[in-house]
Design an enzyme around this catalytic site. Structure first.
Site, short mmCIF file in Angstrom:
data_model
loop_
_atom_site.label_atom_id
_atom_site.label_comp_id
_atom_site.label_asym_id
_atom_site.label_seq_id
_atom_site.Cartn_x
_atom_site.Cartn_y
_atom_site.Cartn_z
CG HIS A 72 -4.94 2.39 -3.27
ND1 HIS A 72 -5.36 2.09 -4.55
CD2 HIS A 72 -4.23 1.32 -2.85
CE1 HIS A 72 -4.91 0.89 -4.90
NE2 HIS A 72 -4.22 0.41 -3.87
CB SER A 83 -4.75 -2.72 -5.32
OG SER A 83 -3.66 -1.88 -5.61
CG ASP A 125 -6.48 5.03 -5.56
OD1 ASP A 125 -5.24 5.05 -5.67
OD2 ASP A 125 -7.15 3.99 -5.71
#
Length: 335
Positions: free
Chosen positions: A304, A177, A274
């Site tokens: 995610h 991320s 996601d």
């Protein structure tokens, strides 16, 4: 999927399944049952406290785990070293690739403790030492403070790689991320500064530019762990000036082919449900266009954050599979 200028585009290959995997649906239901407030309703300090309250001690065994503090641009930077086979470093056996890992959390939350299971699994799956970086967080330390810490940690890793039983010619930057954003930005920064050579990148659902311009951002921005409102909350805290959002060290997808071509090969991991899926896939295509070898791994029935869901009560089978896939990519490229 191995991506190159002549292959199918990663943005076309990245997709979602008809429904999330049953294990993923169970995790979503569990998290929703906790009725926790959205991060957007909290201050950064409250958000960090809420996030850290969910961290549990890991049961994943690693031969050696050591916490240290290293000198940083401003004060000290905490790092945690994971070595799955410390006897290799002690007995002078052949050195190994070494991974410098950057945790996620939107540049605002997250910690070494929060990435503990991920780093333990990455070390045991690859057989490589892992150095996890506790960089400074926004908004107290906006862009590029955290990036400077990551670069400093990479320099430290390169200087001390012999002690780690590692190989300075086979350094890996990795992250998930916001950590994926910082990992590839660190690779770009070391090119600019003539710093340590990076041999490979592992970018797990990375932030690489303005995700709001992508289809997945609208399609999966609510109900799948990471919301688009939270994504904007993170960005608003990370960037002190609007101009910073256009800096290629913050949005590497905006970098020129010439600059991207200086980067090492990469594995880019995306998740079907996601909002950042297409952002990561678009960056994989940019790398491929710049003749950087890219392995794109899309997991269509997960969300995610799945890469860190390795232990109960949020353990996912596919998370272990993804770690094994990443390890295979690293072994294939570096050994």
């Amino acid at each position: 999927m191995r991506s190159s200028p002549d292959d199918s585009r990663a943005i076309d290959e990245a997709h979602a399944a008809d429904e999330p995997h049953p294990e993923v649906r169970a995790v979503i239901d569990l998290l929703e049952s906790m009725d926790a407030p959205s991060l957007t309703d909290l201050s950064p300090e409250e958000a960090r406290a809420a996030t850290e309250a969910m961290v549990r001690d890991s049961d994943i065994d690693v031969a050696r785990v050591e916490d240290r503090r290293i000198d940083g641009p401003v004060g000290e930077i905490p790092i945690r070293i994971y070595d799955p086979a410390p006897e290799r470093a002690a007995d002078g056996a052949e050195s190994r690739p070494t991974i410098c890992y950057v945790h996620g959390g939107g540049w605002v939350v997250g910690s070494i403790d929060g990435a503990d299971s991920t780093c333990r699994t990455l070390a045991t799956e690859t057989g490589y030492p892992v150095v996890s970086v506790g960089y400074r967080l926004a908004p107290e330390h906006p862009f590029p403070a955290g990036l400077e810490d990551c670069y400093t940690a990479l320099e430290w890793t390169a200087r001390n790689v012999d002690e780690l039983g590692g190989d300075r010619d086979r350094l890996v930057v990795a992250g998930d991320s916001a950590g994926g954003n910082l990992a590839t930005a660190t690779a770009l920064l070391t090119v600019r500064r003539g710093g340590p050579s990076v041999a490979y990148q592992v970018l797990v659902y990375p932030v690489t530019g303005d995700a709001s311009e992508t289809e997945s951002y609208d399609a999966y921005g609510d109900g799948y762990l990471l919301s688009t409102a939270e994504s904007e909350w993170f960005r608003n805290h990370y960037f002190e000036r609007e101009l910073d959002e256009w800096n290629v060290l913050a949005a590497p997808r905006l970098a020129s082919d010439r600059l991207l071509s200086s980067l090492p090969p990469a594995t880019v991991v995306t998740a079907g449900f996601d909002p950042l899926r297409d952002d990561g896939a678009a960056y994989a295509d940019r790398l491929a266009d710049a003749d950087v070898p890219v392995t794109c791994r899309n997991y269509p029935d997960v969300i995610h954050g799945f890469f860190g869901m390795l232990e109960p009560p949020t353990e996912l089978t596919v998370a272990h599979e993804a770690h094994a896939d990443v390890a295979a990519d690293l072994h294939g490229a570096l050994e």
